[in-house]
Design a protein around this motif. Structure first.
Motif, mmCIF file in Angstrom:
data_model
loop_
_atom_site.group_PDB
_atom_site.id
_atom_site.type_symbol
_atom_site.label_atom_id
_atom_site.label_comp_id
_atom_site.label_asym_id
_atom_site.label_seq_id
_atom_site.Cartn_x
_atom_site.Cartn_y
_atom_site.Cartn_z
ATOM 1 N N ASP A 259 36.168 52.386 40.868
ATOM 2 C CA ASP A 259 36.313 50.968 40.008
ATOM 3 C C ASP A 259 37.195 50.074 41.055
ATOM 4 O OD1 ASP A 259 37.495 49.164 38.311
ATOM 5 O OD2 ASP A 259 36.870 50.502 36.836
ATOM 6 N N ILE A 260 38.328 50.686 41.154
ATOM 7 C CA ILE A 260 39.276 49.890 42.326
ATOM 8 C C ILE A 260 38.587 49.480 43.754
ATOM 9 C CG2 ILE A 260 40.543 51.760 43.125
ATOM 10 C CD1 ILE A 260 42.894 49.889 43.243
ATOM 11 N N ALA A 261 37.706 50.473 43.939
ATOM 12 C CA ALA A 261 36.912 49.984 45.293
ATOM 13 C C ALA A 261 36.140 49.054 45.040
ATOM 14 C CB ALA A 261 36.329 51.289 45.815
ATOM 15 N N SER A 262 35.450 48.762 43.956
ATOM 16 C CA SER A 262 34.512 47.654 43.498
ATOM 17 C C SER A 262 35.162 46.233 43.511
ATOM 18 C CB SER A 262 33.936 47.958 42.230
ATOM 19 O OG SER A 262 33.352 49.060 42.164
ATOM 20 N N MET A 263 36.545 46.398 43.118
ATOM 21 C CA MET A 263 37.240 45.247 42.742
ATOM 22 C C MET A 263 38.158 44.646 43.845
ATOM 23 S SD MET A 263 36.190 44.806 39.691
ATOM 24 C CE MET A 263 37.124 43.309 39.335
ATOM 25 N N CYS A 264 38.370 45.581 44.858
ATOM 26 C CA CYS A 264 39.788 45.354 45.689
ATOM 27 C C CYS A 264 39.589 44.117 46.687
ATOM 28 C CB CYS A 264 40.024 46.563 46.748
ATOM 29 S SG CYS A 264 38.644 46.722 47.779
ATOM 30 N N GLU A 265 38.459 43.564 46.771
ATOM 31 C CA GLU A 265 38.320 42.536 47.829
ATOM 32 C C GLU A 265 39.016 41.358 47.471
ATOM 33 O OE1 GLU A 265 36.679 39.347 50.487
ATOM 34 O OE2 GLU A 265 36.410 39.487 48.426
ATOM 35 N N SER A 266 38.816 41.284 45.980
ATOM 36 C CA SER A 266 39.478 39.796 45.468
ATOM 37 C C SER A 266 40.227 39.986 44.148
ATOM 38 C CB SER A 266 38.140 38.823 45.066
ATOM 39 O OG SER A 266 37.539 39.417 43.911
ATOM 40 N N SER A 267 40.488 41.313 44.227
ATOM 41 C CA SER A 267 41.642 41.478 43.006
ATOM 42 C C SER A 267 42.592 42.767 43.086
ATOM 43 C CB SER A 267 40.629 41.745 41.606
ATOM 44 O OG SER A 267 41.285 41.872 40.608
ATOM 45 N N THR A 268 42.505 43.677 42.131
ATOM 46 C CA THR A 268 43.591 45.093 42.131
ATOM 47 C C THR A 268 43.169 45.720 43.407
ATOM 48 O OG1 THR A 268 43.192 45.061 39.935
ATOM 49 C CG2 THR A 268 43.950 46.950 41.100
#
Lengths: 418, 418
Positions: free
Chosen positions: A173-182
């Protein structure tokens, strides 16, 4: 061999598989009606014996008992109650004997962790010191995995699987979001003194760089600078940082991180607990990364839906084995799990005196040199414990867990004040 | 019909089943090579289009694409980035057209929640206002379940199942311990403005008195006295109290109970977390009960291991349907799920203009009179969404989730500053 009744009780924090042990005890006992009469379950652990609150398990059908195998938590109720020594509290032991006599109980099975094995050990001494013939068998159970001699403690394999699966999923989940978020995710798990549960998170790693990137153990003093530097390195290298933190993470002087940032909430009460939010705020403050955190708490130790088949099977077999030991005339022992060379598992009767109050920590050799991960030895130990799935049956989209009514056997004795 | 390439991207918070939708899109597109050429996935959502970071999905085998169906989170990366209107930011739209032209893209599929459907709607206007022919199909996804028109949002069914199963299991745990230990358990779940996720906890109830005993919704103003009185009643009646609390629980004046560490994300939303410890401390302070609390956070929305089969199937079909609509020549629509009378499900093309930025709250009729539970109407709505299990494959005790390397298609254009 005369027929004697049995007492079985569940003690301490419950697990996803302690009822599988109860299932093993009761099913095995039912196969020996010429030796074991009624299995009485104690309502709320040893308290059920002291209070004469006995649950006659004959009231349950074979189907209900079979369903215990896939039902989490303690079907007969558990307790946190530690018997004092015979010298300190002779009245309690006399009460136990009185209850055992009144219900013709010759077998005592106590299913629990450190404190509970201590209780079992004390009860086992009744034969010798007080002349009442009882065979006392401890049965291992604890997600903390800190009993000695046994290869692992039933309950731990399932929490290990839960933690490994959960951190793997949340890290995707975090790997999917990390570029622009968490950029940072922290999962707090149980383990006040031993890092077994946190260590299991490492099983989610398959290749270099895989999450979780940092594991915090109670065995390793928390070093703020080293930790922040590692978080920064992970975010810069992998884009994100996934962390599993033991609730017992503490600094070099022994103070728990979870207690260090006590604040007062909106209602004016001191807000305690949670190493994860402390770490999250530290990271946000020092490195500025957006974070998310989870605190699994009871979810981790009750997650029967993702139990380890190995754990379920051995929890069940520990119950069966306890009956076998009783029928062999053993006293003051616990079936300890043995890891065999052929990948199978066995049991040996381990003396309760060697188990009671002995806490097993993770070997230093299981923790990697930087203190943030596990070694191959640790992995080799843990991996067999999460093998296999053992899904409960589902009806209407939900697992079917059995609830056993606690109809008590009529009391024969006067009340006893505990 | 000429062959055109397609752009597909994942947007906003990811779910356990958004990759099942990607699987549906790509598998369906592969069946129409005479109409749809290459499916390019955007790396990190719409940012992938703006930055010309395109992932040619032909690089993945049929097996890898099939594995997306059981892999949680966003395989191509997601983003929290909201396009401004064409009037405000013409340069971004011109850039999109430039990228679409350069890679011969005639289909645009955007997979997300409220903000993402707004982005999809804006992109769909390009044809009309800027003359570049593009068919834009939004595809629903959000654990928040707050898109209008569609019966439910893929992703929600699985988080609903996770919450129902988890609170059922944790409640069995506390029920076992409550006589001599913990009396209150609080599980905090997602839901800033809508209580859909918290409501799903009620599915764990089967009989009167079953846990969870209290659900806190953002739709119901938190009343401290009424809450404490209900907690006390539950502990005195059932021995314990099990609570599911929305992160968005707030008081009558609109202030979040967990607002103390509020920061703001890229969409301008407050980042919440930690209503559970606030409630726990309130209960401890006012009633003196021992408590435990859990905060599921990402664990709940990434829990593919306990996904709802209904949710997975419809997430997949939404992807297939998006391709079908594109091939039918539709623009500016989203496949909206319809609940049919026969217990089956269907889809209708819903206009994006009716979806973008419309937030659907739980109907008042779903919340029980005392505000702490759901009604039969709510139960009738929710129960079909958690039906069926759809376990991922396991190897070595762990789920096998596919990781797709993000090899980018060679850029044809100059860089673009976002």
């Amino acid at each position: 061999m005369t027929i004697k009744n049995a007492f079985y009780a569940q003690s301490g924090g419950v697990t996803a598989v302690i009822n599988a042990t109860a299932c093993g005890v009761i099913q095995a006992a039912r196969q020996h009606p010429n030796k074991i009469g009624t299995v009485y379950a104690g309502r709320n652990g040893i308290l059920g014996a002291l209070r004469e609150e006995l649950i006659d398990t004959n009231q349950y059908s074979d189907e209900d008992i079979a369903a215990l195998r896939h039902t989490p938590a303690g079907a007969f109720g558990s307790c946190r109650f530690k018997l004092r020594s015979i010298e300190e509290s002779r009245a309690e032991y006399e009460r136990l004997i009185e209850v055992f006599k009144a219900h013709d109980i010759g077998y005592f099975f106590y299913n629990g962790g450190n404190d509970s094995q201590d209780t079992a050990h004390k009860v086992s001494q009744i034969s010798e010191t007080m002349g009442y013939p009882i065979q006392c068998i401890g049965i291992p159970k604890t997600v903390d995995n800190d009993l000695p001699i046994t290869d692992f403690c039933p309950g731990f394999g399932s929490v290990a699987k839960y933690v490994a699966v959960s951190i793997k999923e949340a890290s995707l989940d975090i790997a999917s979001m990390c570029e622009s978020s968490t950029k940072v995710f922290i999962m707090e798990v149980m383990g006040r003194h031993a890092g077994w549960i946190a260590a299991a998170g490492a099983l989610a790693q398959q290749e270099e760089g895989d999450a979780p990137h940092i594991i915090l153990f109670p065995e390793v003093a928390f070093d703020k600078e080293k930790f922040l530097s590692k978080v920064k390195h992970c975010v810069e290298t992998y884009g994100y940082c996934s962390i599993v933190a033991s609730e017992g993470t503490h600094t070099g002087d022994g103070s728990f991180l979870a207690a260090s940032e006590a604040s007062v909430d909106a209602f004016g009460h001191a807000q305690l607990g949670g190493v994860a939010p402390v770490l999250a705020n530290l990271i946000k403050g020092e490195l500025g990364y957006k974070y998310h955190w989870a605190l699994a708490d009871y979810l981790q130790r009750s997650a029967r839906h993702i139990a380890s088949k190995t754990d379920v099977d051995l929890a069940y077999q520990a119950g069966e084995k306890a009956i076998e030991y009783a029928l062999e005339g053993l006293n003051s022992v616990m079936p300890a799990i043995q890891r065999l060379d052929n990948g199978e598992w066995g049991f040996i009767p381990a003396p309760l005196k060697d188990i009671a109050n002995v806490e097993r920590f993770m070997p230093k050799s299981f923790i990697s040199e930087d203190g943030f991960g596990i070694t191959q030895a640790g992995r080799d130990y843990l991996l067999p414990l999460i093998q296999g799935e053992d899904y409960p049956p589902y009806v209407n989209g939900q697992p079917v867990y059995v609830k056993l009514a606690h109809n008590l056997t009529p009391k024969k004795l006067a009340n006893f004040d505990i």
